[in-house]
Design an enzyme around this catalytic site. Structure first.
Site, short mmCIF file in Angstrom:
data_model
loop_
_atom_site.label_atom_id
_atom_site.label_comp_id
_atom_site.label_asym_id
_atom_site.label_seq_id
_atom_site.Cartn_x
_atom_site.Cartn_y
_atom_site.Cartn_z
N ARG A 69 49.72 38.71 43.95
CA ARG A 69 49.67 40.10 44.41
C ARG A 69 50.10 40.18 45.87
O ARG A 69 50.15 39.19 46.59
CB ARG A 69 48.26 40.67 44.26
N GLY A 71 49.50 41.32 49.86
CA GLY A 71 48.35 41.29 50.75
C GLY A 71 47.92 39.89 51.14
O GLY A 71 48.65 38.91 50.96
N LYS A 72 46.70 39.79 51.69
CA LYS A 72 46.19 38.53 52.21
C LYS A 72 44.89 38.16 51.48
O LYS A 72 44.80 38.32 50.28
CB LYS A 72 46.01 38.66 53.71
N THR A 74 41.02 38.43 50.24
CA THR A 74 39.92 39.36 50.03
C THR A 74 38.85 38.67 49.19
O THR A 74 39.04 37.56 48.70
CB THR A 74 40.38 40.67 49.37
N HIS A 76 36.07 39.16 45.95
CA HIS A 76 35.61 39.91 44.79
C HIS A 76 34.26 39.34 44.37
O HIS A 76 34.04 38.12 44.44
CB HIS A 76 36.58 39.79 43.62
N GLY A 145 45.93 45.77 46.59
CA GLY A 145 46.95 44.72 46.49
C GLY A 145 47.60 44.80 45.12
O GLY A 145 46.91 44.68 44.11
N VAL A 157 43.07 47.73 42.87
CA VAL A 157 42.17 48.22 43.91
C VAL A 157 40.78 47.63 43.71
O VAL A 157 40.31 47.51 42.58
CB VAL A 157 42.07 49.76 43.86
N ALA A 158 40.12 47.28 44.82
CA ALA A 158 38.74 46.80 44.78
C ALA A 158 37.89 47.67 45.69
O ALA A 158 38.17 47.78 46.89
CB ALA A 158 38.66 45.34 45.22
N CYS A 174 42.00 40.69 54.62
CA CYS A 174 43.32 41.31 54.72
C CYS A 174 44.04 40.95 56.02
O CYS A 174 44.95 41.65 56.46
CB CYS A 174 43.23 42.82 54.57
#
Length: 209
Positions: A69, A71-72, A74, A76, A145, A157-158, A174
């Site tokens: 994905r 972005g950097k 993250t 979860h 992302g 999305v989270a 991020c």
């Protein structure tokens, strides 16, 4: 009407990643209908294509997965609603425009948060959805992302509902040093995941017609 599928329990990230990728291929090759997965993951750090290794600080026993994905890094985990829309941007009722798609995702989440009395923002040059926590200080409440294969979207999305925010200390979220993270719970909004999901679905149908 697009079908929302709620994955039960705390889902393993790699299992869901394969589920997404397999379904994307079906949409591309077999013209399967668009769907949206609603997931609550077991604890995991994920890295997007723009990650820097020094942004992974202290992950302890939490697994780290490198994904495709955008972005950097993250986090979860339980208490976070992760939304994975698998949409065909090449279909007649969509637009082959990735920037527009991301803008629509942002509007969707902002409107959903607004339902619960949370004023949320996008900030120039900072990916995600933010809320003001103090004067001139913002905290991220949702990360975005995405990836597209032949104009079919995946990842997504989270949103932090009741997430253990201390877990974000293991990374630079991020890639934004000194940035804050927050959740609905931390903002004093206590909502069941099922209730949040109902609003997400209602607001989706207003944006993605």
């Amino acid at each position: 009407m697009i079908r929302f599928i709620t994955i039960p329990d705390f889902a393993d990230y790699q299992v869901i990643l394969k589920l997404m990728e397999d379904y994307v291929n079906k949409v591309i090759s077999d013209h399967e209908p668009e769907i949206i997965y609603l997931v609550e993951h077991s604890e995991v750090y994920t890295a997007g294509t723009n990650y820097k290794q020094e942004e992974l600080l202290n992950y302890g026993d939490i697994p780290v997965i490198y994904t495709g994905r955008g972005g950097k890094f993250t986090f979860h985990g339980p208490g976070q609603r992760v939304i994975y829309p698998i949409l065909n941007l090449d279909s007649p009722n969509r637009h082959k425009d990735l920037k527009l798609y991301i803008k629509m995702l942002e509007e969707w989440i902002i409107n959903s948060l607004n339902y619960f009395g949370i004023k949320a923002y996008i900030i120039k040059d900072k990916v995600g959805i933010w809320v003001k926590v103090r004067k001139d200080e913002f905290a991220k409440i949702a990360a975005i992302g995405v990836r597209v294969r032949k104009w079919v979207t995946y990842h997504g999305v989270a949103i932090n509902i009741s997430t253990d925010l201390s877990k974000f200390s293991g990374i630079i979220p991020c890639g934004l040093e000194d940035s804050l993270v927050t959740s609905l719970n931390q903002l004093g909004i206590h909502v069941e995941m099922s209730e949040f999901d109902k609003i997400i679905q209602t607001e989706f149908n207003k944006i993605f017609k």
